[in-house]
Design a protein around this motif. Structure first.
Motif, short mmCIF file in Angstrom:
data_model
loop_
_atom_site.label_atom_id
_atom_site.label_comp_id
_atom_site.label_asym_id
_atom_site.label_seq_id
_atom_site.Cartn_x
_atom_site.Cartn_y
_atom_site.Cartn_z
N PRO A 105 0.83 -1.21 0.00
CA PRO A 105 0.00 0.00 0.00
C PRO A 105 0.86 1.26 0.00
O PRO A 105 1.87 1.34 0.70
N LEU A 106 0.44 2.23 -0.79
CA LEU A 106 1.19 3.48 -0.90
C LEU A 106 0.44 4.63 -0.21
O LEU A 106 0.92 5.17 0.78
N ARG A 107 -0.73 4.97 -0.71
CA ARG A 107 -1.51 6.06 -0.11
C ARG A 107 -3.00 5.81 -0.28
O ARG A 107 -3.43 5.08 -1.18
N ARG A 108 -3.76 6.46 0.60
CA ARG A 108 -5.23 6.45 0.50
C ARG A 108 -5.69 7.90 0.54
O ARG A 108 -5.38 8.64 1.47
N CYS A 109 -6.45 8.31 -0.48
CA CYS A 109 -6.91 9.69 -0.59
C CYS A 109 -8.37 9.71 -1.00
O CYS A 109 -9.05 8.69 -0.98
N SER A 110 -8.83 10.88 -1.39
CA SER A 110 -10.18 11.06 -1.92
C SER A 110 -10.08 11.57 -3.34
O SER A 110 -9.02 12.01 -3.80
N GLN A 206 -14.99 21.24 3.85
CA GLN A 206 -13.98 20.33 3.33
C GLN A 206 -14.52 18.91 3.49
O GLN A 206 -14.88 18.49 4.59
N LEU A 207 -14.56 18.14 2.39
CA LEU A 207 -15.14 16.80 2.41
C LEU A 207 -14.11 15.77 1.98
O LEU A 207 -13.31 16.01 1.06
N GLY A 208 -14.14 14.62 2.61
CA GLY A 208 -13.25 13.53 2.26
C GLY A 208 -13.89 12.19 2.59
O GLY A 208 -14.94 12.13 3.25
N ARG A 209 -13.26 11.12 2.14
CA ARG A 209 -13.71 9.76 2.43
C ARG A 209 -12.58 9.02 3.13
O ARG A 209 -11.44 9.01 2.66
#
Length: 295
Positions: A105-110, A206-209
């Protein structure tokens, strides 16, 4: 002639007699050997009864309740209705994206939808170039040192609980954006990006998952603050009563910044340090240039 007091009438003698009796009993008394055994037996019995007893029923109304949104705090009372509608409307376009390199795994974003090709049945997702970044700049973005992996595996996490393989078609480190192509079998609705930049002190969300696709909401205002020498000059900054000390803020990278009408006014690009975002005017210019020149 007065009679001498007898032993019965002498209070000191009576007290001394009681002390003598107590001392004799103390010397004669010895503990019953069976008491230790009885104590152990009773302790063991109590332990067994406790283990066999039914577990207490967990009553939800007695638990500490933390609302899933931020609209319960005093700062948001005035925008509770309009803010709720705006957030629920924009949340339909907001996705989760993740990357991996060599199986790690590298990164988790939205990310969020910005285009739909009805002929190819593909959707275009806009997200942050951090998604494929393998090394951050040691000092500032201007000194270099950042490294990216365009060959990284990218996954787009859809709101129906499924995942689709994403194809990286473009990334731009300077503006910190990346475009991903995703095959989808149904038409998708697209958000409305505002051409006019957000005004200073304007209220935004500001919205994210997160990694479970739960919606993350941060209320803020566009701050009267210019980028410093170590940041890109096009950044706009937040001023939020929620603060930015959440360990999960990294999930908001690539997420939406919306106004109270639900229109997109920017994309989150650094919620961990200064709470900055890229204004929608720059996003539109980058998108139009890419569609025209594919570069």
């Amino acid at each position: 002639m007065a009679a001498y007091p007898t032993r019965r009438d002498d209070p000191l003698a009576e007290k001394k007699r009681k002390l003598d009796v107590w001392s004799e009993e103390e010397e004669v008394w010895s503990p019953d050997p069976s008491l230790g055994h009885d104590y152990s037996a009773k302790t063991e019995q109590a332990r067994r009864e406790e283990e066999s007893a039914p577990r207490p029923v967990k009553i939800p109304t007695l638990d500490h309740f933390k609302p899933p949104t931020r609209f319960h705090i005093a700062e948001l009372f005035s925008v509770r209705e309009s803010g709720s509608q705006a957030v629920l409307s924009a949340a339909k376009f907001l996705l989760g994206v993740s990357s991996s390199l060599d199986g790690e795994p590298l990164r988790r974003c939205s990310g969020f939808w910005v285009d739909w090709d009805a002929e190819k049945k593909t959707g275009l997702v806009l997200t942050t170039a951090r998604l494929i970044r393998t090394k951050d700049a040691p000092y500032s973005v201007w000194t270099g040192g950042q490294e990216y992996a365009p060959n990284a595996d990218v996954t787009v996490h859809l709101l129906n609980g499924t995942s689709a393989k994403g194809e990286l078609v473009y990334y731009q480190p300077h503006y910190d954006i990346a475009f991903l192509n995703v095959e989808v079998d149904q038409p998708i609705k697209l958000p409305s990006l505002r051409e006019k930049d957000v005004e200073f002190a304007q209220e935004v969300f500001q919205l994210g998952r997160d990694n479970s696709l739960n919606l993350r909401i941060t209320y803020a205002r566009a701050e009267y603050l210019n980028p410093n020498l170590f940041e890109r000059h096009h950044n706009v900054y937040f001023c939020s009563p929620d603060g930015h000390d959440d360990d999960n803020n990294e999930y908001d990278n690539g997420g939406l910044v919306i106004d109270l009408n639900g229109k997109v006014v920017g994309m989150v690009n650094d919620p961990e340090r200064f709470g900055s975002f890229i204004p929608s005017s720059i996003l539109l210019n980058c998108f139009d240039s890419w569609k025209k020149y594919r570069c």
